[in-house]
Design a protein around this motif. Structure first.
Motif, PDB file in Angstrom:
ATOM      1  N   CYS A  22       5.739 103.269 -29.697  1.00 54.61           N
ATOM      2  CA  CYS A  22       4.856 102.454 -28.854  1.00 54.61           C
ATOM      3  C   CYS A  22       3.448 103.076 -28.871  1.00 54.61           C
ATOM      4  N   PRO A 244       6.663  96.792 -26.090  1.00 55.49           N
ATOM      5  CA  PRO A 244       7.741  96.865 -25.092  1.00 55.49           C
ATOM      6  C   PRO A 244       9.106  96.500 -25.657  1.00 55.49           C
ATOM      7  N   ASN A 248      12.550 101.200 -25.462  1.00 55.52           N
ATOM      8  CA  ASN A 248      11.269 101.921 -25.407  1.00 55.52           C
ATOM      9  C   ASN A 248      10.811 102.149 -23.976  1.00 55.52           C
ATOM     10  N   CYS A 249      10.973 101.135 -23.135  1.00 57.27           N
ATOM     11  CA  CYS A 249      10.356 101.192 -21.799  1.00 57.27           C
ATOM     12  C   CYS A 249      11.246 101.857 -20.749  1.00 57.27           C
ATOM     13  N   CYS A 252      10.152 105.273 -20.028  1.00 52.86           N
ATOM     14  CA  CYS A 252       8.711 105.534 -20.163  1.00 52.86           C
ATOM     15  C   CYS A 252       8.123 105.908 -18.798  1.00 52.86           C
ATOM     16  N   LYS A 255       4.845 103.420 -17.140  1.00 50.26           N
ATOM     17  CA  LYS A 255       4.965 101.988 -16.831  1.00 50.26           C
ATOM     18  C   LYS A 255       3.891 101.507 -15.861  1.00 50.26           C
ATOM     19  N   CYS A 258       0.835 100.635 -17.650  1.00 52.44           N
ATOM     20  CA  CYS A 258       0.968  99.833 -18.867  1.00 52.44           C
ATOM     21  C   CYS A 258       0.663  98.367 -18.556  1.00 52.44           C
ATOM     22  N   TYR A 261       3.411  95.943 -17.627  1.00 51.89           N
ATOM     23  CA  TYR A 261       3.982  96.018 -16.273  1.00 51.89           C
ATOM     24  C   TYR A 261       2.900  95.887 -15.205  1.00 51.89           C
TER      25      TYR A 261
HETATM   26  S1  SF4 Z   1       6.157 100.769 -20.614  1.00 54.25           S
HETATM   27 FE1  SF4 Z   1       4.377 100.186 -21.859  1.00 54.25          FE
HETATM   28  S2  SF4 Z   1       3.649 102.126 -22.686  1.00 54.25           S
HETATM   29 FE2  SF4 Z   1       5.716 102.494 -21.993  1.00 54.25          FE
HETATM   30  S3  SF4 Z   1       7.005 102.143 -23.794  1.00 54.25           S
HETATM   31 FE3  SF4 Z   1       6.920 100.212 -22.640  1.00 54.25          FE
HETATM   32  S4  SF4 Z   1       5.241  99.069 -23.591  1.00 54.25           S
HETATM   33 FE4  SF4 Z   1       5.013 101.213 -24.214  1.00 54.25          FE
END
Ligand code: SF4
Length: 427
Positions: A22, A244, A248-249, A252, A255, A258, A261
Motif C-alpha cells: 500500500c 485498501p 492490507n487494512c 494498519c 487508518k 487514511c 477511512y
Molecule cells: S488503511 Fe489506508 S493506508 Fe492503511 S493499508 Fe488500508 S488503504 Fe493503506
C-alpha cells in the motif's frame, strides 16, 4: 546525492514490500515517519534474536551456558515496559516470555554440540547501489572460504514462508556489499576479489528446522533488481495511492489518517526525537516521527483528525454494543422459553441469577389521571421526578416567583451526547 544526479533514496526490503502492499501506508510510515504501534510478535522475535546474538558473538572458544543465554533474553525482555512490548494483556506477555525461554533451551539442547562462532551477527549494512541507499540486516554470516558466504536468517514466527524477492534481496545486497571484502581482509587476513553467496539458510527456531536455498541465477537477480528500481522510481515520484483490502487494512495503524477511512491523507504533526531520524531496525522495534516543516498542518486540522479518531472509536463501540444488546435480548427470550424457576444457575464460568421482573403499563393515560383526580389521589400517586419539575418550570402558567425560587433549588448539569451511525462501506 547519487552518481546519476538524483537524491539518494532510503531503500530496504521492508520499504519495498510496504510500498508494494500500500503506497499510502508507506508514505505514512517512511515519508511522514509516523510511529507504528508496538507489535508483540516483533518484540518476541527481537528478544530471541538478541539472545542468539549473545550466544554466537565474540571470539572465545567457550560458549555461554544455557542459563546465560536465557538471561540475555530476559535482559532484553525487561528492557521495555509491558506497555511498549505490544502484547494485548499481561497474561499474553507472560506466556510469550515463557515460550521464548523454552524455545531457547530447546535450541541450545539441539545445537550445543555444533556451536560455531559466526563471522558476523546481527550486522546492519548501509551502502549505495544504483542511487539507492540500501539498508540490510543479517542475522548471521559465516565465511566459508574462497569469497563464499552463508547467510542465516532466524525465523521465530509460526511458519517459514518467504517470498523469492526476500532471497534475491539478500543475495543482491551481500554480493554488492563493499564492506564485506574489507571485513574479511581485516579479520581473516584474506583478500577476496568478490563475494558470492554459497547458500542461504532459514532457521526456524520454534521447530529447529533448517531450510537451505541455493544461490539464484544472475538473470533472476537482474530481473528482481530492475523491478526494485522501478518501485524506487514510483516512490521518488510520490505516487502514494491507497491500496485498501481486508488483509492490507486490518492491521494498519494509520487508518485514522487514511482517505479511505475518512482521513485527510496527511500525518498529524508530532513530537520528533532529538535526531529527527527513525530508530530501531527496519520493520521492527519502536520508530519515531520524523521532522515536519513548521506550519505544515494547522491546529484546526490536527483537532479535526483527533475528533475523527474519537468519533470513529465511539462508532465502533456503539456498533459492538448494539450487536451485544441484540444478542443478549435474543438469549433472554430463549431462556424465558425454557420456563425455569427463579434462582441461581452455575455454569462453571458464570453464576446466573434468574428472576422475574414485572411492571405495569397503560394505554389509557388520561383516563388514569381522571380517575386519580376524581378520588383526590393524584398528588399521592405522583412521585417527585426531575422531569416533572422541569416540565412545570417550562409551563407558561406558573407564577414567576415560584419559577425563580425553584431554579435556585436546582442544578443544571450539561452532558455531551454523541450519536453515531455507521456509514456505508467505501466502494
Ligand atoms: S488503511 Fe489506508 S493506508 Fe492503511 S493499508 Fe488500508 S488503504 Fe493503506
Amino acid at each position: 546525492m547519487a552518481d546519476n544526479g538524483k537524491e539518494l533514496l532510503d531503500f530496504s526490503y521492508s520499504r519495498m514490500d510496504m510500498f508494494r502492499t500500500c503506497p499510502m501506508k508507506y508514505k505514512f510510515r517512511y515519508v511522514d515517519k509516523m510511529k507504528e504501534l508496538p507489535k508483540g510478535f516483533f518484540f518476541f522475535g527481537s528478544a530471541i534474536h538478541s539472545a542468539l546474538e549473545f550466544l554466537y558473538k565474540g571470539d572465545s572458544p567457550v560458549f555461554p551456558t544455557v542459563e546465560q543465554v536465557c538471561s540475555a533474553f530476559m535482559e532484553f525482555w525487561l528492557s521495555r515496559p509491558l506497555s511498549q512490548q505490544g502484547f494485548r494483556t499481561a497474561e499474553e506477555a507472560d506466556r510469550k516470555r515463557d515460550e521464548g525461554i523454552a524455545m531457547l533451551k530447546e535450541y541450545y539442547r539441539v545445537n550445543k554440540d555444533s556451536f560455531k562462532r559466526a563471522f558476523l551477527t546481527e550486522r546492519m549494512f548501509r551502502f549505495e547501489i544504483d542511487g539507492l541507499l540500501v539498508t540490510a540486516i543479517s542475522d548471521r554470516i559465516d565465511y566459508q572460504g574462497d569469497g563464499k558466504i552463508l547467510i542465516t536468517d532466524y525465523k521465530t514466527g509460526r511458519d517459514i514462508r518467504r517470498t523469492p524477492d526476500q532471497l534475491y534481496m539478500y543475495q543482491k545486497v551481500a554480493e554488492c556489499n563493499p564492506e564485506l571484502p574489507e571485513l574479511i581482509a581485516e579479520r581473516l587476513g584474506v583478500h577476496v576479489p568478490e563475494i558470492k553467496i554459497s547458500q542461504m539458510l532459514y532457521y526456524h527456531v520454534p521447530t529447529n528446522k533448517k531450510y537451505y536455498f541455493d544461490r539464484a541465477g544472475d538473470d533472476q537477480i537482474k530481473k528482481f533488481w530492475d523491478d526494485a528500481l522501478a518501485t524506487a522510481e514510483e516512490m521518488r515520484a510520490g505516487r502514494f495511492e491507497p491500496s485498501p483490502s481486508e488483509s492490507n487494512c486490518r492491521w494498519c495503524d494509520f487508518k485514522a489518517y487514511c482517505p479511505v477511512y475518512g482521513g485527510s491523507g496527511k500525518a498529524p504533526a508530532q513530537d520528533t526525537d532529538s535526531s529527527g531520524a527513525a530508530s530501531g531496525t527496519e520493520g521492527t522495534g519502536p520508530l519515531f516521527y520524523g521532522i515536519r516543516s513548521a506550519g505544515e498542518e494547522t491546529a484546526a486540522e490536527r483537532q479535526n483528525v483527533s475528533l475523527l479518531q474519537l468519533l470513529n472509536r465511539c462508532g465502533d463501540l456503539e456498533e459492538r454494543k448494539n450487536v451485544i444488546d441484540r444478542e443478549l435480548k435474543i438469549l433472554c427470550g430463549r431462556i424465558a422459553e425454557l420456563n425455569l424457576t427463579a434462582g441461581e444457575y452455575n455454569t462453571g464460568r458464570y453464576t446466573a441469577s434468574l428472576g422475574m421482573k414485572s411492571s405495569w403499563k397503560t394505554d389509557s393515560r388520561d383516563a388514569v389521571i381522571s380517575l386519580l383526580r376524581e378520588y383526590n389521589l393524584y398528588d399521592r400517586a405522583c412521585t417527585l421526578t426531575m422531569s416533572g419539575i422541569v416540565a412545570l418550570l417550562n409551563s407558561s402558567d406558573i407564577p414567576v416567583d415560584f419559577r425563580e425560587k425553584m431554579k435556585k433549588l436546582l442544578r443544571r448539569e450539561e452532558q455531551t451526547t454523541v450519536t453515531v451511525k455507521k456509514n456505508p462501506p467505501p466502494m
